[in-house]
Design an enzyme around this catalytic site. Structure first.
Site, PDB file in Angstrom:
ATOM      1  N   ALA A  91      41.009  39.913  33.411  1.00 46.56           N
ATOM      2  CA  ALA A  91      40.340  38.653  33.041  1.00 46.56           C
ATOM      3  C   ALA A  91      41.224  37.433  33.270  1.00 46.56           C
ATOM      4  O   ALA A  91      40.859  36.337  32.871  1.00 46.56           O
ATOM      5  CB  ALA A  91      39.901  38.718  31.573  1.00 46.56           C
ATOM      6  N   THR A  92      42.372  37.613  33.928  1.00 44.49           N
ATOM      7  CA  THR A  92      43.266  36.467  34.127  1.00 44.49           C
ATOM      8  C   THR A  92      42.926  35.654  35.365  1.00 44.49           C
ATOM      9  O   THR A  92      43.502  34.578  35.565  1.00 44.49           O
ATOM     10  CB  THR A  92      44.744  36.921  34.242  1.00 44.49           C
ATOM     11  N   PHE A  95      37.053  37.409  39.510  1.00 42.84           N
ATOM     12  CA  PHE A  95      35.793  37.877  38.918  1.00 42.84           C
ATOM     13  C   PHE A  95      35.899  38.031  37.401  1.00 42.84           C
ATOM     14  O   PHE A  95      34.992  37.662  36.665  1.00 42.84           O
ATOM     15  CB  PHE A  95      35.384  39.252  39.463  1.00 42.84           C
ATOM     16  N   ARG A 103      49.021  38.991  32.568  1.00 44.47           N
ATOM     17  CA  ARG A 103      49.584  37.634  32.438  1.00 44.47           C
ATOM     18  C   ARG A 103      49.120  36.986  31.138  1.00 44.47           C
ATOM     19  O   ARG A 103      48.021  36.442  31.044  1.00 44.47           O
ATOM     20  CB  ARG A 103      49.208  36.802  33.671  1.00 44.47           C
ATOM     21  N   ASN A 126      37.154  45.882  36.003  1.00 40.30           N
ATOM     22  CA  ASN A 126      37.298  44.944  37.122  1.00 40.30           C
ATOM     23  C   ASN A 126      38.722  44.899  37.671  1.00 40.30           C
ATOM     24  O   ASN A 126      38.914  44.663  38.861  1.00 40.30           O
ATOM     25  CB  ASN A 126      36.863  43.546  36.636  1.00 40.30           C
ATOM     26  N   TYR A 175      42.934  51.607  49.894  1.00 38.61           N
ATOM     27  CA  TYR A 175      42.125  50.650  49.120  1.00 38.61           C
ATOM     28  C   TYR A 175      40.641  51.049  49.189  1.00 38.61           C
ATOM     29  O   TYR A 175      39.986  51.215  48.161  1.00 38.61           O
ATOM     30  CB  TYR A 175      42.309  49.219  49.632  1.00 38.61           C
ATOM     31  N   PRO A 197      31.200  44.060  46.051  1.00 42.30           N
ATOM     32  CA  PRO A 197      31.178  42.816  46.814  1.00 42.30           C
ATOM     33  C   PRO A 197      31.894  42.942  48.154  1.00 42.30           C
ATOM     34  O   PRO A 197      32.802  43.757  48.321  1.00 42.30           O
ATOM     35  CB  PRO A 197      31.948  41.825  45.920  1.00 42.30           C
TER      36      PRO A 197
END
Ligand code: NDP
Ligand code: 8X3
Length: 248
Positions: free
Chosen positions: A10-11, A14, A35, A82, A148, A178
Site C-alpha cells: 500500500a506504499t 495500485f 516503507r 497486491n 516474473y 493488468p
C-alpha cells in the site's frame, strides 16, 4: 463505517490507490508495506488506517502482524494481495539468480503467506473477498518475463484453485491481470534507473493506478451472488505483439 480491507503493497501504485478508494467508500484500511514513512503519511491522510510495516516474504512477520491486529481491525472483509515486483528484463541466461528468487519469494510465497494468515478472519466475515493482483504476463509471454510471468501464472491458477476450496464460505475471489500501468513498477524493475523506467510509458497512454482501484471497487459492488473470476485489463494503446519467427 464499513468493515476492514487488508491491502499489501500500500506504499505506492495500485495498493495505495486501492487503499484511497476503499477508504473513501467507508472501509477501514490495513495498509502493509516495508516503507514505514509512506504508510504513516497515508494513514494520516486517509484516517481509519492500521499500518503494518512488514515484508511479505517473511512468514513469521506476516502471521504475527495478523495475530496482533487491534480488535477494531479484526473484521477483515477484503484482502488485496497486491505486493509484488519484477526485477530485471534480461533473458534467462543473464538474469541474476537473486532477482529470480526475490520474485518467487514475493510474488508467490508472499501471496500464500498473506492469504493463509488472513483467511480465518475472512471466513468469520461470511462475506469475504480476495483480490489477487496477477498480470497479463501471467498469460502472455514476452522476452525477459521468465520468472516474473511464471510467478503471475501462479497467481492466476492459485486464484482459481482457492475459489474451489472456498465454495460455500461466501468468499469471492478475483484475479486482476493488468497490462502496462504507470506506477513505480518500472523504477523497481530497472533498479532505480529512472530514465529507462520513464521510457516504458513515454508517448503512450498506460493504465493508471486509479483505474485498477476502480476495477476493484466495481467488482466489490457487484451483487454478492456474482463472482468475477478474472479481469484482464490492458491499456487501449496496448495489444499483443504476435509470435516471433527467427529468420536465417
Ligand atoms: P509499485 O512498485 O508502485 O508498488 C509495489 C508495491 O509492492 C509497493 O507498495 C511495495 O512496497 C510492495 N512490495 C514489494 N515487495 C514487497 C515486500 N517484499 N513486502 C511488502 N511489500 C512489498 O508497483 P505496482 O503498483 O505496479 O505493483 C503492484 C502489483 O501489480 C505487483 O504485484 C505487480 O507485479 C502488479 N502489476 C503491475 C503492473 C504494472 O505495469 N505496473 C501490471 C500488472 C501487474 P514497499 O516497497 O514499501 O515494501
Ligand atoms: C506488469 C506488466 O507487461 O511489464 O505485470 O509484465 S508487464
Amino acid at each position: 463505517m464499513k468493515k476492514t480491507a487488508f491491502i499489501t503493497g500500500a506504499t505506492s501504485g495500485f495498493g495505495e490507490a486501492i487503499a484511497r478508494i476503499l477508504s473513501k467508500e467507508g472501509y477501514k484500511i490495513i495498509a502493509l508495506g516495508r516503507r514505514k514513512e509512506r504508510l504513516e503519511n497515508l494513514a494520516k491522510e486517509i484516517g481509519n488506517t492500521h499500518i503494518i510495516v512488514a515484508d511479505v516474504r517473511n512468514k513469521d512477520e506476516i502471521f504475527k502482524a495478523v495475530e496482533n491486529l487491534p480488535s477494531e481491525y479484526r473484521d477483515v472483509e477484503i484482502l488485496v494481495n497486491n505486493a509484488g515486483l519484477a526485477l530485471g528484463l534480461d533473458g534467462i541466461k543473464d538474469a541474476q539468480i537473486e532477482d529470480l528468487e526475490t520474485m518467487v519469494d514475493t510474488n508467490i510465497k508472499g501471496v500464500i503467506y498473506t492469504t493463509k494468515a488472513v483467511l480465518p478472519l475472512l471466513l468469520q466475515s461470511g462475506n469475504g473477498y480476495i483480490f489477487n493482483i496477477g498480470s497479463t504476463a501471467g498469460a502472455w509471454p514476452y522476452p525477459g518475463s521468465h520468472v516474473y510471468g511464471a510467478s503471475k501464472a501462479f497467481v492466476k491458477q492459485f486464484s482459481r484453485n482457492i475459489r474451489n476450496d472456498l465454495i460455500g464460505t461466501g468468499i469471492r475471489v478475483t484475479e486482476i491481470a493488468p497490462g502496462i500501468c504507470e506506477t513505480e513498477f518500472s523504477d523497481v524493475r530497472f533498479k532505480g534507473d529512472k530514465e529507462r523506467a520513464k521510457k516504458v510509458y513515454e508517448n503512450t497512454d498506460p493504465i493508471k493506478a486509479e483505474d485498477i482501484a476502480r476495477i476493484v471497487l466495481n467488482c466489490i459492488n457487484m451483487p454478492h451472488h456474482v463472482n468475477i473470476n478474472i479481469v484482464e485489463a490492458m491499456a487501449t494503446a496496448q495489444t499483443w505483439a504476435g509470435l516471433h519467427v527467427e529468420k536465417r
